[in-house]
Motif scaffolding. Sequence first.
Motif, short mmCIF file in Angstrom:
data_model
loop_
_atom_site.label_atom_id
_atom_site.label_comp_id
_atom_site.label_asym_id
_atom_site.label_seq_id
_atom_site.Cartn_x
_atom_site.Cartn_y
_atom_site.Cartn_z
N GLN A 262 0.85 -1.18 0.00
CA GLN A 262 0.00 0.00 0.00
C GLN A 262 0.89 1.23 0.00
O GLN A 262 1.72 1.40 0.89
N MET A 263 0.71 2.07 -1.02
CA MET A 263 1.56 3.24 -1.19
C MET A 263 0.70 4.49 -1.07
O MET A 263 -0.20 4.70 -1.89
N ASN A 264 0.98 5.29 -0.07
CA ASN A 264 0.25 6.54 0.16
C ASN A 264 1.18 7.73 0.03
O ASN A 264 2.41 7.57 0.05
N SER A 265 0.61 8.90 -0.11
CA SER A 265 1.38 10.14 -0.21
C SER A 265 2.49 10.01 -1.25
O SER A 265 3.65 10.35 -1.01
N LEU A 266 2.13 9.53 -2.41
CA LEU A 266 3.11 9.26 -3.46
C LEU A 266 3.75 10.53 -3.97
O LEU A 266 3.11 11.59 -4.05
N LYS A 267 5.02 10.40 -4.33
CA LYS A 267 5.82 11.51 -4.83
C LYS A 267 6.35 11.15 -6.22
O LYS A 267 6.49 9.97 -6.54
N PRO A 268 6.70 12.16 -7.02
CA PRO A 268 7.27 11.86 -8.35
C PRO A 268 8.50 10.95 -8.26
O PRO A 268 8.72 10.13 -9.15
N GLU A 269 9.27 11.07 -7.21
CA GLU A 269 10.47 10.23 -7.07
C GLU A 269 10.13 8.77 -6.75
O GLU A 269 11.03 7.93 -6.72
N ASP A 270 8.88 8.46 -6.52
CA ASP A 270 8.46 7.06 -6.36
C ASP A 270 8.23 6.38 -7.71
O ASP A 270 7.99 5.17 -7.76
N THR A 271 8.29 7.15 -8.77
CA THR A 271 8.10 6.58 -10.11
C THR A 271 9.17 5.54 -10.41
O THR A 271 10.37 5.82 -10.30
N ALA A 272 8.73 4.34 -10.77
CA ALA A 272 9.66 3.23 -11.01
C ALA A 272 8.86 2.00 -11.43
O ALA A 272 7.63 1.98 -11.33
N VAL A 273 9.59 0.99 -11.87
CA VAL A 273 9.00 -0.34 -12.00
C VAL A 273 9.19 -1.03 -10.66
O VAL A 273 10.29 -1.06 -10.11
N TYR A 274 8.10 -1.56 -10.13
CA TYR A 274 8.11 -2.21 -8.82
C TYR A 274 8.08 -3.73 -9.00
O TYR A 274 7.25 -4.26 -9.75
N TYR A 275 8.98 -4.39 -8.28
CA TYR A 275 9.11 -5.83 -8.36
C TYR A 275 8.88 -6.47 -6.99
O TYR A 275 9.35 -5.94 -5.98
N CYS A 276 8.20 -7.60 -6.98
CA CYS A 276 8.16 -8.36 -5.74
C CYS A 276 9.17 -9.50 -5.83
O CYS A 276 9.56 -9.92 -6.94
N ALA A 277 9.61 -9.97 -4.69
CA ALA A 277 10.64 -10.99 -4.63
C ALA A 277 10.39 -11.90 -3.44
O ALA A 277 9.79 -11.48 -2.44
N ALA A 278 10.89 -13.11 -3.56
CA ALA A 278 10.72 -14.11 -2.50
C ALA A 278 12.07 -14.69 -2.11
O ALA A 278 12.93 -14.91 -2.97
N ARG A 279 12.20 -14.93 -0.81
CA ARG A 279 13.45 -15.52 -0.32
C ARG A 279 13.10 -16.53 0.76
O ARG A 279 12.27 -16.25 1.63
N LEU A 280 13.80 -17.67 0.74
CA LEU A 280 13.47 -18.76 1.65
C LEU A 280 13.84 -18.48 3.10
O LEU A 280 13.21 -19.02 4.01
N ASP A 281 14.86 -17.67 3.34
CA ASP A 281 15.26 -17.48 4.73
C ASP A 281 14.71 -16.16 5.27
O ASP A 281 13.66 -15.71 4.88
N SER A 282 15.41 -15.54 6.19
CA SER A 282 14.87 -14.40 6.93
C SER A 282 14.57 -13.19 6.05
O SER A 282 15.31 -12.87 5.12
N TYR A 283 13.49 -12.48 6.41
CA TYR A 283 13.15 -11.25 5.70
C TYR A 283 14.25 -10.20 5.86
O TYR A 283 14.37 -9.29 5.04
N LEU A 284 15.05 -10.32 6.89
CA LEU A 284 16.12 -9.35 7.11
C LEU A 284 17.22 -9.47 6.05
O LEU A 284 18.04 -8.56 5.91
N ASN A 285 17.24 -10.57 5.32
CA ASN A 285 18.21 -10.75 4.25
C ASN A 285 17.71 -10.22 2.91
O ASN A 285 18.47 -10.16 1.95
#
Length: 124
Positions: free
Chosen positions: A82-105
């Motif tokens: 959920q993206m609120n208060s969007l700014k022109p600098e938020d313009t980009a291609v957004y990708y999701c990604a998955a990793r088997l271990d910790s989210y901190l990695n």
Amino acid sequence: QVQLVESGGGLVQTGGSLRLSCAASGRTFSSYAMGWFRQAPGKEREFVAAISKSGISTYYAGSVKGRFTISRDNAKNTVFLQMNSLKPEDTAVYYCAARLDSYLNIPGGRCDYWGQGTQVTVSS
């Protein structure tokens, strides 16, 4: 094997909101920490947000903290941004990604699976 498909991108004015979704295939979605990255034209891909396998813990890049919220629904194999208060600098291609271990990695960018991306454009 996990396939990730993003949706929800589009054109929005400054200050507006968008909600991105990333649907995952397979029955092991809850085994993966999930994250969102973005890449603007001429720039390197950058980390946006990450969420733990259970959804209890989250982590954000400083540039989006307080404006973006990552969440997940393990019953529906879907992660959201959920993206609120969007700014022109938020313009980009957004990708999701998955990793088997910790989210901190996830912020390091070495994820096991990636989606194809969805374009977000914020007009000034």
